[in-house]
Design a protein around this motif. Structure first.
Motif, PDB file in Angstrom:
ATOM      1  N   LEU A  95     -23.794  -4.204 -71.265  1.00 54.53           N
ATOM      2  CA  LEU A  95     -24.055  -3.046 -70.911  1.00 54.53           C
ATOM      3  C   LEU A  95     -23.055  -2.190 -71.093  1.00 54.53           C
TER       4      LEU A  95
ATOM      5  N   ALA B 210     -24.187  -7.953 -60.223  1.00 54.41           N
ATOM      6  CA  ALA B 210     -23.711  -6.542 -60.442  1.00 54.41           C
ATOM      7  C   ALA B 210     -24.959  -5.634 -61.247  1.00 54.41           C
ATOM      8  N   THR B 211     -25.689  -6.676 -62.041  1.00 50.00           N
ATOM      9  CA  THR B 211     -26.846  -5.968 -62.964  1.00 50.00           C
ATOM     10  C   THR B 211     -27.694  -4.902 -62.446  1.00 50.00           C
ATOM     11  N   GLY B 212     -27.984  -4.854 -60.993  1.00 52.19           N
ATOM     12  CA  GLY B 212     -28.930  -4.015 -60.321  1.00 52.19           C
ATOM     13  C   GLY B 212     -28.087  -2.585 -59.887  1.00 52.19           C
ATOM     14  N   ALA B 213     -26.797  -2.843 -60.031  1.00 49.47           N
ATOM     15  CA  ALA B 213     -25.860  -1.851 -59.546  1.00 49.47           C
ATOM     16  C   ALA B 213     -26.122  -1.336 -58.111  1.00 49.47           C
TER      17      ALA B 213
ATOM     18  N   ARG C 198     -17.202   2.515 -69.969  1.00 48.74           N
ATOM     19  CA  ARG C 198     -17.086   1.166 -69.348  1.00 48.74           C
ATOM     20  C   ARG C 198     -18.209   0.357 -69.950  1.00 48.74           C
TER      21      ARG C 198
ATOM     22  N   ARG D 294     -14.410  -0.794 -59.941  1.00 52.90           N
ATOM     23  CA  ARG D 294     -15.523  -1.756 -59.796  1.00 52.90           C
ATOM     24  C   ARG D 294     -16.677  -1.035 -60.128  1.00 52.90           C
ATOM     25  N   ALA D 295     -17.768  -0.671 -59.065  1.00 52.97           N
ATOM     26  CA  ALA D 295     -18.971  -0.187 -59.206  1.00 52.97           C
ATOM     27  C   ALA D 295     -19.064   1.188 -59.860  1.00 52.97           C
ATOM     28  N   GLY D 296     -19.900   1.570 -60.509  1.00 48.76           N
ATOM     29  CA  GLY D 296     -20.080   2.992 -61.165  1.00 48.76           C
ATOM     30  C   GLY D 296     -21.287   3.757 -60.919  1.00 48.76           C
ATOM     31  N   VAL D 297     -22.360   3.126 -60.415  1.00 49.90           N
ATOM     32  CA  VAL D 297     -23.566   3.977 -60.127  1.00 49.90           C
ATOM     33  C   VAL D 297     -23.956   4.139 -58.671  1.00 49.90           C
TER      34      VAL D 297
ATOM     35  N   TYR E  93     -19.634  -3.856 -70.564  1.00 46.83           N
ATOM     36  CA  TYR E  93     -19.579  -5.410 -69.821  1.00 46.83           C
ATOM     37  C   TYR E  93     -20.373  -6.342 -70.944  1.00 46.83           C
TER      38      TYR E  93
ATOM     39  N   LEU F  61     -26.718   4.927 -69.887  1.00 43.20           N
ATOM     40  CA  LEU F  61     -26.457   3.578 -69.909  1.00 43.20           C
ATOM     41  C   LEU F  61     -27.384   2.921 -70.601  1.00 43.20           C
TER      42      LEU F  61
ATOM     43  N   ARG G  65     -17.392   6.199 -67.399  1.00 42.04           N
ATOM     44  CA  ARG G  65     -16.656   6.868 -66.315  1.00 42.04           C
ATOM     45  C   ARG G  65     -16.621   8.632 -66.526  1.00 42.04           C
TER      46      ARG G  65
ATOM     47  N   SER H 120     -21.735   1.468 -70.222  1.00 43.72           N
ATOM     48  CA  SER H 120     -21.655   2.887 -69.047  1.00 43.72           C
ATOM     49  C   SER H 120     -20.448   3.494 -69.605  1.00 43.72           C
TER      50      SER H 120
ATOM     51  N   TYR I 145     -28.552  -1.189 -70.968  1.00 46.27           N
ATOM     52  CA  TYR I 145     -28.667  -2.516 -70.664  1.00 46.27           C
ATOM     53  C   TYR I 145     -29.167  -3.276 -71.973  1.00 46.27           C
TER      54      TYR I 145
ATOM     55  N   TRP J  10     -19.444 -11.766 -66.040  1.00 44.08           N
ATOM     56  CA  TRP J  10     -19.197 -10.481 -66.657  1.00 44.08           C
ATOM     57  C   TRP J  10     -17.888 -10.162 -66.894  1.00 44.08           C
TER      58      TRP J  10
HETATM   59  C1  DHB Z   1     -21.959   0.023 -63.884  1.00 48.75           C
HETATM   60  C2  DHB Z   1     -22.099  -1.339 -63.261  1.00 48.75           C
HETATM   61  C3  DHB Z   1     -23.248  -2.161 -63.202  1.00 48.75           C
HETATM   62  O1  DHB Z   1     -23.222  -3.022 -62.537  1.00 48.75           O
HETATM   63  C4  DHB Z   1     -24.266  -1.414 -63.393  1.00 48.75           C
HETATM   64  O2  DHB Z   1     -25.539  -2.020 -63.471  1.00 48.75           O
HETATM   65  C5  DHB Z   1     -24.384  -0.174 -64.096  1.00 48.75           C
HETATM   66  C6  DHB Z   1     -23.073   0.587 -64.403  1.00 48.75           C
HETATM   67  C7  DHB Z   1     -20.722   0.600 -64.235  1.00 48.75           C
HETATM   68  O3  DHB Z   1     -19.755   0.001 -63.794  1.00 48.75           O
HETATM   69  O4  DHB Z   1     -20.735   1.718 -64.662  1.00 48.75           O
END
Ligand code: DHB
Ligand code: FAD
Length: 392
Positions: A211, A294-297, A221, A45-48, A223, A200, A215, A213, A202, A186
């Motif tokens: 996007l 998710a865009t703003g993390a 990663r 899931r999340a990364g930031v 999107y 990153l 890991r 990104s 955007y 996404w």
């Molecule tokens: C990632 C996810 C996000 O929603 C984002 O804004 C930036 C990075 C991620 O999964 O790495």
């Protein structure tokens, strides 16, 4: 009947961190999780991580691996009109973010919990909450061996995510909620290939948002904005790479490194807030109470911010019978939550292209992007929200 002080439903970032914060204060908790340990540790899931999240984990002595393996980032690129515009987070705010997968934080928190000698009830089925308006609410469930269990608590923390059962235990006539859906989702992939850029990206493109990104130095990663009704079966690996290459187009050239796709998932984008984060002895935290696109993390970081307030509130309630912080819990969380909701909406609507968007909306988006890319004031506003506003 079993007994604990705080019954925690859900072993995501919110539930696990709450258990740890309570443990450091000598408060006893039991954590119930519907899925297996392996499942929650593998769920990508999340990364930031905001700098506030990193600082809290460091204070708790939980950031050893994060500090070794996490990737500190001092900026990211906004890519539009075929050019990159760097948002220099460090120069604009003096702060940075860390890219470190949510499932790695979950692994670290599970390990920390087990090291305290306390377990986690994985694969807990049919979890149900009872007597929430009394001073001794109960949780019933069927454990992984098929045995019916019952736990009496002083307080229950509903940390079971957006689709959990905790929020559903609040009578609808007492629940004040706000919901907003977006006409896109996404498609997220994890690719076994080194990132194509150190930072990153955007990207806003006529065909939609993308996007970039990562890991680790070996895993990327990525999107893609897709329609919410889109099926994964219709997205072959080749189609995904083609679409990504198109949306990341850069004047002067950009090489997207391809590699085997390790996983693919489609997630709808949605904003939701319930302003009722407490009902009797039930307290909601994290995605159980609010989600952001998710865009703003921001989602995981908000979950962390909630339990950072909830833990001391529960300590005061249980140890000193002082309910002031517990009574103010929702209001305190909600000001950060609404700021994050607005920021996530802002990032989402600035970067995605709604199907059939009119030329007027297109011009507004581009004007906003150009403003953020050219004005230090506008870039600072974006950057301070992105790295995480001060906690207090
Ligand atoms: C990632 C996810 C996000 O929603 C984002 O804004 C930036 C990075 C991620 O999964 O790495
Ligand atoms: P969850 O992580 O959802 O945990 C809830 C837990 O409760 C789960 O383990 C679930 O199995 C369990 N559960 C559910 N129902 C029950 C039940 N009935 N009984 C027992 N257990 C139950 N956020 C960021 O901050 N930064 C990002 O970069 C970012 N990127 C994202 C990218 C994607 C593709 C997605 C999908 C999300 C992203 N997020 C991001 C959001 C972030 O992942 C969530 O906000 C975060 O997981 C919330 O944590 P939580 O502990 O509240 O809930």
């Amino acid at each position: 009947m079993e007994r604990t002080q705080v019954g925690i439903v859900g072993a995501g970032p919110a539930g696990l961190l709450l258990a740890h914060l309570l443990h450091t204060e000598g408060i006893d908790a039991v954590v119930l999780e519907a899925r297996s340990r392996q499942y929650v540790e593998q769920r990508v899931r999340a990364g930031v991580c905001e700098h506030t999240t990193v600082a809290l984990l460091r204070d708790l002595g939980l950031a050893g691996r994060l500090d070794r393996e996490g990737l500190p980032h001092e900026g990211f690129a906004l890519r539009f009109d075929g050019a990159d515009h760097r948002i220099d987070l460090a120069a604009l705010t003096g702060k940075s973010i860390t890219v470190y997968g949510q499932q790695e934080i979950v692994k670290d928190l599970i390990e920390a919990r087990l090291a305290t000698g306390h377990g986690i009830e994985f694969e807990a089925a049919d979890v149900a909450l009872h007597d929430l308006e009394s001073e001794s609410p109960r949780i019933t469930w069927t454990d992984s061996s098929g045995v019916a269990r019952e736990l009496r608590c002083d307080v229950i923390a509903g940390c079971d995510g957006f689709h959990g059962i905790s929020r559903q235990n609040i009578p609808t006539d007492l629940l004040t909620s706000y919901d907003h859906t977006y006409p896109f989702a996404w498609l997220g992939v994890l690719a076994q290939t080194p990132p194509s850029s150190e930072e990153l990206i955007y990207a806003r493109h006529e065909r939609g948002f993308a996007l970039h990104s990562m890991r680790s130095p070996e895993i990327t990663r990525l999107y893609l904005q897709v329609d919410p009704g889109e099926r994964l079966d219709d997205w072959s690996d080749a189609r995904i790479w083609d679409e990504l290459a198109t949306r990341f187009t850069l004047d002067g050239g950009f090489t997207l490194r391809e590699g085997p796709l390790l996983e693919k998932i489609i997630t709808p984008l949605r904003s939701y807030v319930t302003e009722t984060m407490r009902h009797g002895r039930l307290f909601l935290a994290g995605d159980a109470a609010h989600i952001v696109p998710a865009t703003g993390a921001k989602g995981m970081n908000l979950a962390v911010a909630d339990v950072r307030r909830l833990a001391p509130a529960l300590v005061a309630l249980l140890r000193k019978n002082d309910s002031a912080a517990a009574d103010g819990y929702a209001e305190q969380c909600l000001s950060r939550v609404w700021r994050a909701e607005h920021f996530s909406y802002f990032m989402t609507t600035m970067l995605h292209r709604a199907p059939g968007a009119d030329p007027f909306t297109d011009r507004l988006q581009l004007s906003q992007l150009r403003y953020v890319a050219s004005s230090t004031a506008a870039a600072t506003s974006l950057a301070e929200n992105y790295v995480g506003l001060p906690f207090d």
